[in-house]
Motif scaffolding. Structure first.
Motif, PDB file in Angstrom:
ATOM      1  N   VAL A   1       0.842  -1.196   0.000  1.00 58.47           N
ATOM      2  CA  VAL A   1       0.000   0.000   0.000  1.00 58.47           C
ATOM      3  C   VAL A   1       0.880   1.249   0.000  1.00 58.47           C
ATOM      4  N   ARG A   2       1.905   1.222   0.851  1.00 65.39           N
ATOM      5  CA  ARG A   2       2.775   2.392   1.005  1.00 65.39           C
ATOM      6  C   ARG A   2       3.449   2.732  -0.326  1.00 65.39           C
ATOM      7  N   ALA A   3       3.885   1.666  -1.028  1.00 64.40           N
ATOM      8  CA  ALA A   3       4.594   1.881  -2.292  1.00 64.40           C
ATOM      9  C   ALA A   3       3.692   2.528  -3.343  1.00 64.40           C
ATOM     10  N   ARG A   4       2.366   2.278  -3.241  1.00 63.46           N
ATOM     11  CA  ARG A   4       1.448   2.803  -4.264  1.00 63.46           C
ATOM     12  C   ARG A   4       0.630   3.988  -3.782  1.00 63.46           C
ATOM     13  N   SER A   5       0.946   4.509  -2.610  1.00 63.61           N
ATOM     14  CA  SER A   5       0.005   5.459  -2.007  1.00 63.61           C
ATOM     15  C   SER A   5      -0.166   6.726  -2.851  1.00 63.61           C
ATOM     16  N   ARG A   6       0.916   7.156  -3.539  1.00 59.03           N
ATOM     17  CA  ARG A   6       0.760   8.355  -4.377  1.00 59.03           C
ATOM     18  C   ARG A   6      -0.206   8.091  -5.538  1.00 59.03           C
ATOM     19  N   THR A   7      -0.079   6.905  -6.120  1.00 56.14           N
ATOM     20  CA  THR A   7      -0.981   6.523  -7.212  1.00 56.14           C
ATOM     21  C   THR A   7      -2.419   6.493  -6.718  1.00 56.14           C
ATOM     22  N   VAL A   8      -2.593   5.898  -5.545  1.00 49.95           N
ATOM     23  CA  VAL A   8      -3.942   5.797  -4.971  1.00 49.95           C
ATOM     24  C   VAL A   8      -4.515   7.189  -4.737  1.00 49.95           C
ATOM     25  N   ASP A   9      -3.703   8.067  -4.122  1.00 50.39           N
ATOM     26  CA  ASP A   9      -4.181   9.421  -3.834  1.00 50.39           C
ATOM     27  C   ASP A   9      -4.616  10.126  -5.119  1.00 50.39           C
ATOM     28  N   ALA A  10      -3.766  10.027  -6.141  1.00 47.05           N
ATOM     29  CA  ALA A  10      -4.073  10.717  -7.397  1.00 47.05           C
ATOM     30  C   ALA A  10      -5.337  10.134  -8.029  1.00 47.05           C
ATOM     31  N   TYR A  11      -5.433   8.789  -8.029  1.00 51.78           N
ATOM     32  CA  TYR A  11      -6.613   8.124  -8.605  1.00 51.78           C
ATOM     33  C   TYR A  11      -7.889   8.595  -7.910  1.00 51.78           C
ATOM     34  N   ALA A  12      -7.865   8.593  -6.573  1.00 54.09           N
ATOM     35  CA  ALA A  12      -9.064   8.941  -5.809  1.00 54.09           C
ATOM     36  C   ALA A  12      -9.414  10.421  -5.996  1.00 54.09           C
ATOM     37  N   LEU A  13      -8.418  11.285  -5.830  1.00 53.07           N
ATOM     38  CA  LEU A  13      -8.724  12.715  -5.868  1.00 53.07           C
ATOM     39  C   LEU A  13      -9.149  13.173  -7.261  1.00 53.07           C
ATOM     40  N   ASP A  14      -8.745  12.416  -8.298  1.00 56.45           N
ATOM     41  CA  ASP A  14      -9.262  12.676  -9.640  1.00 56.45           C
ATOM     42  C   ASP A  14     -10.770  12.457  -9.715  1.00 56.45           C
ATOM     43  N   ARG A  15     -11.291  11.693  -8.794  1.00 50.64           N
ATOM     44  CA  ARG A  15     -12.703  11.303  -8.837  1.00 50.64           C
ATOM     45  C   ARG A  15     -13.545  11.966  -7.752  1.00 50.64           C
ATOM     46  N   LEU A  16     -12.982  13.055  -7.223  1.00 49.85           N
ATOM     47  CA  LEU A  16     -13.730  13.846  -6.251  1.00 49.85           C
ATOM     48  C   LEU A  16     -13.552  15.307  -6.618  1.00 49.85           C
ATOM     49  N   GLU A  17     -14.664  15.989  -6.921  1.00 54.99           N
ATOM     50  CA  GLU A  17     -14.561  17.397  -7.249  1.00 54.99           C
ATOM     51  C   GLU A  17     -15.313  18.211  -6.213  1.00 54.99           C
ATOM     52  N   LEU A  18     -14.612  19.169  -5.623  1.00 52.21           N
ATOM     53  CA  LEU A  18     -15.241  20.075  -4.664  1.00 52.21           C
ATOM     54  C   LEU A  18     -15.246  21.464  -5.275  1.00 52.21           C
ATOM     55  N   ARG A  19     -16.392  22.129  -5.240  1.00 53.33           N
ATOM     56  CA  ARG A  19     -16.486  23.483  -5.789  1.00 53.33           C
ATOM     57  C   ARG A  19     -17.190  24.373  -4.784  1.00 53.33           C
ATOM     58  N   SER A  20     -16.673  25.589  -4.667  1.00 51.06           N
ATOM     59  CA  SER A  20     -17.314  26.554  -3.792  1.00 51.06           C
ATOM     60  C   SER A  20     -17.580  27.800  -4.606  1.00 51.06           C
ATOM     61  N   ALA A  21     -18.808  28.260  -4.610  1.00 49.79           N
ATOM     62  CA  ALA A  21     -19.200  29.453  -5.375  1.00 49.79           C
ATOM     63  C   ALA A  21     -18.700  29.380  -6.813  1.00 49.79           C
ATOM     64  N   GLY A  22     -18.835  28.221  -7.422  1.00 46.40           N
ATOM     65  CA  GLY A  22     -18.479  28.082  -8.827  1.00 46.40           C
ATOM     66  C   GLY A  22     -17.006  27.812  -9.084  1.00 46.40           C
ATOM     67  N   HIS A  23     -16.177  27.944  -8.081  1.00 44.77           N
ATOM     68  CA  HIS A  23     -14.747  27.716  -8.280  1.00 44.77           C
ATOM     69  C   HIS A  23     -14.334  26.363  -7.720  1.00 44.77           C
TER      70      HIS A  23
END
Lengths: 394, 382
Positions: free
Chosen positions: B76-98
């Protein structure tokens, strides 16, 4: 007015409100951690043998469905579903796509969607035995018995006699013809002898057991369930039914515990029976199982799922001694599934709270199907003699 | 049995058959979920904790690099950057249109219901000012597993809200400033409390039994109408306050898990309190200090309210205090509403024979009869 009525009326609205609250206490209270060493194992998955994820898309979908069946893991169904939806139009013959999708849908309790798929498949290929058998079963779950019986009859030309007989007997037994159904299926099983696959033998014996139970013949039912398990130890329906018979009708908890322990894999339904048996045997280990089950049910409720309602109702009634909540859950379950086990659950839960209206609803199922009504004290099932006897004694 | 039963079509049939029987039992594994906790802080910062099942990550990213079936911390540790990037690519947070900028800060692990999870800790920066609305678009794993669900817990000044993300409902917008949805959460509990008391005939009949004689005073052996509204009001105030204080105390003790009593015992005792309070109007055992009766039995009624909460699975401990307050407040409001409706009517009728005979006498007897029926049903039924 009892507490039961109070909760019943406003229960739904309150549940919505309290679900929000349930999250406030949240399940994320435990602190995440950094394991001390690299070698610590955090999760188990299927070892990769190289075969699982190669091959054409159809093979992968089929593999996922089989894996879901063997492991009881709903993830596999979701994965098969995703693969199938993403597959290009020409990846499958139209009929097969309908059948695979319908099989996934019914496994996820999306019964109406499943029926539509099977209808579509059978419109193209009326001789598709898998589509017809599965549709017969879904129709039975939904309480549409006449249509289910029609599918079973149509099946006879395409499958082995025992399969068609099991299908027909199961439905007929719910249409007030349990005694004939029992005789017919018993004869078919004897005729088939050893010339049957273990899975079919298990299924047929388990269905026979269910019919015997509805006739009030507990010993015959137990015998049939045990034969089902001898043929196919993985038959979950037979195992759960036998455990229920031992727990709720015969009060033989130690034996029920052995039945659960002999299972090749313990799923939620069996874990629940184990906890109920241990509780009856005053073995404190039931609490541990109960807390794991509760966590599962909580998540399922948040997901808005109906997969576990039958088990959850039993959980409230048997492990948490909360008959009011058990009845509420049993009622919700009844709106999704109407199999014999669901009717029994509704009846027992209604009786525990003294809810006459719901009890009448359950009783009307027993009347309509001609099933023997279990006695209110939970001690005994009305015994209907195998020979011609008075109908509907209760 | 004919040999065609063993042909390929028959094997396919068996697959479906087995699937059905599985469905009739239950699933042995928890379904695929992730837990997304967003905490809206000051200055446009949102703290993110995202728990994703390791098995799910393995399916899409092959964490089990050596293929032995065991996912280790090293893998898990060896792939954690890949995991983070994969997950955060699939979560979008927007505030006041930004769009907010989301940075992974750490990768840890945890277990939920015996299942191993990767814990992604991140921080979202949503602009310089205060975050007033937050739009969340969640698309993790939906393309790989249609049964996957994202369970959101969003905490902000507006309170805490929950939501579920599914393939068909993957985007939601939330108000997170103080005027936002938190109030509706609290109001929902107040409303629940009101509904409960209005639907809870046993509590209401108990209260009614105490109110019925409030507009009359006993002279010797006969009831006479109270001379003015003042003593009536103070008597009612004392009674209702005593009942409220008592049931609030036990309600909180029970709801916070300090005391647990068997439901059947509590429900039976509540029924008994209805009988005794009503009979007291006929046989007059306690005449002047009815507030003491209200207080004593109020303790029992509080356990009754709390047992309903238990049935609805409210979290124990301090995390659930606000909903409890709301619920209790709702109960009080409902109760006051009933008093406000009943008392003026009783006051106007107090000098009539109808009040003395029908309301006070027959009414109390009827309440006692109903209470007795409840008691028998609850103590000895089912």
């Amino acid at each position: 007015m009892s507490a039961g009525h109070r909760t019943g009326r406003n229960g739904r609205a309150m549940l919505v409100a309290f679900t929000v609250a349930a999250l406030w206490g949240g399940s994320l209270t435990a602190a995440p951690y950094r394991p001390a060493t690299d070698g610590i194992v955090l999760a188990h998955v299927a070892p990769r043998d190289g075969a699982a994820d190669v091959g054409d898309i159809g093979e992968r979908v089929r593999t996922a469905i089989v894996r879901a069946r063997n492991s009881g893991d709903p993830r596999e169904l979701g994965r098969a579903d995703a693969l199938l939806r993403a597959a290009p139009a020409n990846a499958f013959p139209a009929v097969e796509r309908f059948v695979l999708q319908g099989t996934i849908d019914q496994s996820l309790h999306r019964f109406d969607a499943a029926l539509q798929r099977f209808d579509a498949a059978l419109a193209v290929d009326p001789g598709h035995a898998q589509a017809r058998l599965t549709r017969a079963t879904v129709l039975q779950v939904r309480g549409r018995l006449a249509e289910s019986a029609r599918d079973c009859r149509a099946l006879a030309r395409h499958v082995a006699p025992l399969v068609a007989a099991t299908c027909s007997a199961n439905v007929a037994s719910l249409q007030g013809r349990a005694r004939e159904a029992y005789l017919l299926l018993d004869l078919q099983l004897r005729a088939a002898g050893a010339d049957v696959t273990p899975e079919i033998a298990g299924w047929s014996h388990a269905v026979l057991g269910g019919i015997a139970a509805r006739l009030g013949r507990r010993e015959a039912a137990a015998r049939a369930y045990r034969e089902a398990l001898a043929a196919n130890p993985s038959d979950r329906f037979a195992r759960v039914s036998l455990a229920d018979l031992l727990l709720f009708d015969q009060h033989r908890s130690a034996e029920a515990l052995r039945v659960v322990h002999d299972a090749p894999a313990v799923d939620e339904a069996l874990a629940l029976r184990e906890a109920i048996a241990r509780r009856a045997l005053q073995d404190p280990r039931w609490r541990e199982i109960a807390s794991t089950l509760q966590a599962r049910f909580d998540v399922a409720r948040r997901r808005g799922e109906s997969l576990h309602l039958r088990e959850e109702a039993l959980y409230w009634r048997e492990l948490r001694q909360d008959p009011v909540r058990a009845l509420d859950t049993a009622r919700r379950n009844w709106s999704v599934q109407r199999e014999p086990a669901d009717a029994r659950l509704l009846l027992d839960c209604a009786r525990a709270v003294g809810d006459a209206a719901t009890e009448a609803q359950a009783r009307s199922w027993y009347r309509a199907t001609g099933s023997a009504l279990p006695r209110g004290d939970g001690e005994n099932v009305t015994v209907v003699d195998p020979a011609p006897a008075q109908e509907g004694r209760s | 049995m004919s040999s065609r039963a063993y042909g390929p079509r028959w094997r396919a049939t068996w697959v479906a058959l087995a699937g059905l029987l599985c469905a009739a039992a239950a699933h042995g594994h928890a379904a695929s979920d992730s837990y997304l906790a967003l905490d809206v802080r000051d200055e446009g910062v949102v703290d993110v904790r995202w728990d994703i099942a390791l098995r799910d990550l393995d399916y899409v990213l092959t964490l089990d690099t050596d293929g032995d079936g065991a996912i280790t911390w090293g893998e898990v540790r060896a792939r954690s950057r890949t995991v983070d990037a994969y997950a955060l690519d699939r979560l979008e947070l927007r505030s006041a249109g930004h769009a907010c900028l989301v940075d992974a800060r750490d990768g840890l692990v945890d277990r939920h219901a015996e299942v191993g999870y990767y814990v992604l800790l991140a921080r979202a920066t949503c602009g310089p000012g205060t975050v007033r609305t937050l739009a969340v678009d969640y698309t993790l794993l939906f393309d790989a597993d249609t049964t996957h669900r994202g369970l959101l817990k969003l905490a902000s000044k507006a309170g805490t809200v929950a939501a579920v993300f599914a393939p068909g409902e993957h985007a939601r917008e939330f108000r997170v400033d103080a005027q936002g949805g938190g109030a509706t959460g609290f109001t929902a509990f107040v409303r629940s409390g009101v509904l409960h008391i209005l639907d809870g005939w046993d509590h209401l009949l108990f209260l009614l039994s105490l109110l019925l004689p409030a507009v009359a005073v006993l002279r010797g052996a006969t009831w006479e109408p109270a001379p003015s509204w003042r003593p009536v009001a103070s008597d009612v105030l004392r009674t209702v306050t005593a009942f409220t204080v008592a049931h609030s105390v036990t309600f909180f003790l029970a709801a916070l898990g300090t005391i647990e009593l068997p439901t059947r015992g509590v429900e039976s005792a509540i029924a008994a309190s209805v009988v005794l309070a009503a009979l007291n109007n006929v046989f007059r055992v306690v005449e002047s200090n009815r507030w003491l009766v209200a207080f004593g039995f109020g303790l029992v009624h509080g356990f009754g309210f709390a047992s309903l909460l238990n049935a609805l699975d409210l979290p124990r401990g301090l995390g659930g205090v606000l909903p409890l307050l709301g619920f209790n407040l709702g109960v009080e409001l409902g109760q006051l509403g009933v008093v406000a409706l009943v008392l003026p009517a009783l006051f106007l009728l107090r000098a009539t024979v109808f009040y003395r005979r029908a309301v006070l006498g027959l009414g109390s007897c009827a309440i006692a009869a109903v209470g007795t029926a409840w008691f028998v049903q609850r103590a000895f039924g089912g």
